[in-house]
Structures are given as C-alpha cells and as structure tokens.
Scaffold this motif. Structure first.
Motif, PDB file in Angstrom:
ATOM      1  N   ASP A   1     -10.327  -7.167   7.505  1.00 50.93           N
ATOM      2  CA  ASP A   1     -11.730  -6.794   7.682  1.00 50.93           C
ATOM      3  C   ASP A   1     -12.364  -6.839   6.299  1.00 50.93           C
ATOM      4  OD1 ASP A   1     -14.131  -5.892   8.758  1.00 50.93           O
ATOM      5  OD2 ASP A   1     -13.204  -4.285   9.912  1.00 50.93           O
ATOM      6  N   THR A   2     -13.644  -6.524   6.191  1.00 50.13           N
ATOM      7  CA  THR A   2     -14.310  -6.594   4.883  1.00 50.13           C
ATOM      8  C   THR A   2     -13.827  -5.500   3.937  1.00 50.13           C
ATOM      9  OG1 THR A   2     -16.165  -5.319   5.749  1.00 50.13           O
ATOM     10  CG2 THR A   2     -16.360  -7.739   5.772  1.00 50.13           C
ATOM     11  N   GLU A   3     -13.224  -4.432   4.485  1.00 48.50           N
ATOM     12  CA  GLU A   3     -12.624  -3.362   3.673  1.00 48.50           C
ATOM     13  C   GLU A   3     -11.306  -2.951   4.306  1.00 48.50           C
ATOM     14  OE1 GLU A   3     -15.202  -0.042   2.921  1.00 48.50           O
ATOM     15  OE2 GLU A   3     -16.854  -1.324   2.275  1.00 48.50           O
ATOM     16  N   GLY A   4     -10.438  -2.359   3.501  1.00 46.97           N
ATOM     17  CA  GLY A   4      -9.154  -1.906   4.013  1.00 46.97           C
ATOM     18  C   GLY A   4      -8.409  -1.109   2.961  1.00 46.97           C
ATOM     19  N   THR A   5      -7.211  -0.681   3.309  1.00 46.88           N
ATOM     20  CA  THR A   5      -6.373   0.080   2.389  1.00 46.88           C
ATOM     21  C   THR A   5      -5.045  -0.642   2.230  1.00 46.88           C
ATOM     22  OG1 THR A   5      -7.381   2.167   3.046  1.00 46.88           O
ATOM     23  CG2 THR A   5      -5.244   2.293   1.955  1.00 46.88           C
ATOM     24  N   LEU A   6      -4.642  -0.823   0.983  1.00 47.10           N
ATOM     25  CA  LEU A   6      -3.341  -1.408   0.684  1.00 47.10           C
ATOM     26  C   LEU A   6      -2.341  -0.272   0.521  1.00 47.10           C
ATOM     27  CD1 LEU A   6      -2.858  -4.438   0.377  1.00 47.10           C
ATOM     28  CD2 LEU A   6      -2.798  -4.102  -2.083  1.00 47.10           C
ATOM     29  N   HIS A   7      -1.272  -0.274   1.310  1.00 44.99           N
ATOM     30  CA  HIS A   7      -0.200   0.715   1.217  1.00 44.99           C
ATOM     31  C   HIS A   7       0.862   0.081   0.320  1.00 44.99           C
ATOM     32  CE1 HIS A   7      -2.330   2.594   4.535  1.00 44.99           C
ATOM     33  NE2 HIS A   7      -2.261   1.441   5.172  1.00 44.99           N
ATOM     34  N   LEU A   8       0.892   0.508  -0.930  1.00 44.07           N
ATOM     35  CA  LEU A   8       1.653  -0.168  -1.972  1.00 44.07           C
ATOM     36  C   LEU A   8       2.846   0.660  -2.436  1.00 44.07           C
ATOM     37  CD1 LEU A   8       1.938  -2.368  -4.213  1.00 44.07           C
ATOM     38  CD2 LEU A   8       0.281  -1.042  -5.540  1.00 44.07           C
ATOM     39  N   LYS A   9       4.030   0.027  -2.456  1.00 45.11           N
ATOM     40  CA  LYS A   9       5.222   0.612  -3.070  1.00 45.11           C
ATOM     41  C   LYS A   9       5.544  -0.203  -4.307  1.00 45.11           C
ATOM     42  CE  LYS A   9       7.821   2.457   0.829  1.00 45.11           C
ATOM     43  NZ  LYS A   9       9.067   2.308   1.595  1.00 45.11           N
ATOM     44  N   ALA A  10       5.677   0.483  -5.446  1.00 47.69           N
ATOM     45  CA  ALA A  10       6.043  -0.179  -6.701  1.00 47.69           C
ATOM     46  C   ALA A  10       7.440   0.287  -7.070  1.00 47.69           C
ATOM     47  CB  ALA A  10       5.046   0.182  -7.798  1.00 47.69           C
TER      48      ALA A  10
ATOM     49  N   ARG B   1       7.389   4.406  -6.732  1.00 43.29           N
ATOM     50  CA  ARG B   1       6.178   5.184  -6.488  1.00 43.29           C
ATOM     51  C   ARG B   1       5.362   4.502  -5.398  1.00 43.29           C
ATOM     52  NH1 ARG B   1       3.024   7.182 -11.712  1.00 43.29           N
ATOM     53  NH2 ARG B   1       2.042   8.392 -10.064  1.00 43.29           N
ATOM     54  N   ALA B   2       4.580   5.286  -4.669  1.00 44.65           N
ATOM     55  CA  ALA B   2       3.739   4.755  -3.599  1.00 44.65           C
ATOM     56  C   ALA B   2       2.276   5.080  -3.892  1.00 44.65           C
ATOM     57  CB  ALA B   2       4.148   5.352  -2.257  1.00 44.65           C
ATOM     58  N   PHE B   3       1.394   4.150  -3.531  1.00 44.87           N
ATOM     59  CA  PHE B   3      -0.038   4.306  -3.766  1.00 44.87           C
ATOM     60  C   PHE B   3      -0.818   3.837  -2.548  1.00 44.87           C
ATOM     61  CE2 PHE B   3       2.081   3.199  -7.749  1.00 44.87           C
ATOM     62  CZ  PHE B   3       1.703   4.245  -8.578  1.00 44.87           C
ATOM     63  N   GLU B   4      -1.962   4.461  -2.317  1.00 49.61           N
ATOM     64  CA  GLU B   4      -2.919   4.024  -1.303  1.00 49.61           C
ATOM     65  C   GLU B   4      -4.116   3.468  -2.072  1.00 49.61           C
ATOM     66  OE1 GLU B   4      -2.452   4.471   2.255  1.00 49.61           O
ATOM     67  OE2 GLU B   4      -0.437   4.724   1.449  1.00 49.61           O
ATOM     68  N   VAL B   5      -4.364   2.176  -1.936  1.00 50.01           N
ATOM     69  CA  VAL B   5      -5.388   1.517  -2.753  1.00 50.01           C
ATOM     70  C   VAL B   5      -6.515   1.009  -1.862  1.00 50.01           C
ATOM     71  CG1 VAL B   5      -5.817  -0.256  -4.492  1.00 50.01           C
ATOM     72  CG2 VAL B   5      -3.531   0.771  -4.303  1.00 50.01           C
TER      73      VAL B   5
END
Length: 195
Positions: free
Chosen positions: A131-140, A153-157
């Motif tokens: 979609d035009t916006e969203g959230t990346l569920h990121l594990k580094a 570490r985990a981040f919601e971007v």
C-alpha cells in the motif's frame, strides 16, 4: 521495435539494478528471486490496442516502485562479528504491474559482510510496499564466521512508498531498549542517494 498480432496488450517495462532479472507468471506477480535480491526498481504499465492499419508507439515513463529502509549503526562493529543479516516482513518481493504495489506478503533477507572496528556502517534494505504506507517488521542479526548469532534486535519501521526511511542509532553498545531514531529523509523520482 517488434510486430504482434492485432489485439489488446498489457505492456510492462521494468528498470532495475539487480543482479538477476525479474520473472512474470502473470502481470499481478512480477517477482525478483530472493537470492538475487533487488535494489532501485522502476516500472511503466500501459494497456494498448494494436490494429492492422497503424504503428503503435509507447512512451514508457518509468516510476520508482520501491521504498528504502537505510539502517545506520552509530557504534563500531565488535570483534567476532563478520556479517549482518537483516530479515524483514511488511513489504513484497513481487509487484502488480498495473498498480506498482507489492502483490505478495514476503519475508525478505539480506546479508552484508562487515569488518570488526568498522564505524558508522550503513545498510540499504529495499522493499515494495503493498500500500502507499506500511510497517517493516525488521530483525537485525549480527553473526560470526560460523553464522552464529552474536546479537539480535527487532524494530518496527514506518515506511512510505518511494521514500527513504533512515533508522539510526547504536546497535552494539546500547541495551535492547536503547534509543534509535527513525527519520524520513527523501522523496524523489531521482535515484536514491548512496550517502
């Protein structure tokens, strides 16, 4: 220049800087193989009518379809860490030709070699939002030479279509709850900057 039989056609033009070419099972699912990954990607879509009596010319006006999450570590890579692995959900590795939006719910993975002592490392993670916006569920994940995880570490971007979002802060020296900043830094049809 090529000849086709009269009829109605969907025309898709894809411009990209990936190591592998995309595949298309249908126009709603143009996919980049995860092992090849993808980077800056542009596309043009048109529905055209071809007739017997005239030549048809298409002006392909390519538009960026990817979003970029730029991860920047403000601390140094410690001894024993040789690779960063980023695994992220919320985007897509395939897109719909008609909309330029992601068409599947992908888990994307990128690997980057690092050197102990490196400062201010930057990692670019591309995705196609659904979609035009969203959230990346990121594990580094910081890994050693045997791919053992040293730190995770985990981040919601929060992400926007065709926008660079910068995630910046200490990764190794801070606690898991240490502060990182998330900044939207560019919106452009031009090539994403590499700085």
């Amino acid at each position: 220049y090529f000849k086709v039989d009269p009829g109605t056609y969907q025309v898709v033009v894809v411009g990209h800087s990936s190591s592998g070419n995309p595949t298309m099972t249908n126009p709603q699912k143009i996919r980049f193989d995860n092992k090849d990954g993808f980077t800056d990607t542009f596309q043009h879509y048109a529905l055209i009518e071809v007739t017997d009596d005239k030549e048809t010319t298409i002006d392909a006006n390519l538009h960026r379809i990817v979003s970029l999450c730029r991860v920047v570590f403000t601390d140094a890579i410690p001894e024993g860490v040789t690779q960063m692995r980023f695994q992220y959900k919320g985007g897509s590795g395939a897109f719909d030709a008609a909309t330029g939006l992601g068409s599947v719910n992908s888990t994307q993975t990128e690997f980057f070699a690092v050197e102990p002592g490196e400062q201010a490392c930057s990692f670019d993670l591309y995705t196609i939002l659904r979609d035009t916006e969203g959230t990346l569920h990121l594990k580094a994940m910081a890994q050693d030479a045997n791919q053992n995880i040293i730190r995770e570490r985990a981040f919601e971007v929060p992400m926007k279509q065709r926008v660079i979002t910068k995630l910046s802060g200490p990764y190794f020296s801070g606690s898991d709850g240490s502060t990182v900043s998330i900044v939207i830094i560019a919106r452009s049809e031009e090539r994403f900057s590499r700085n």
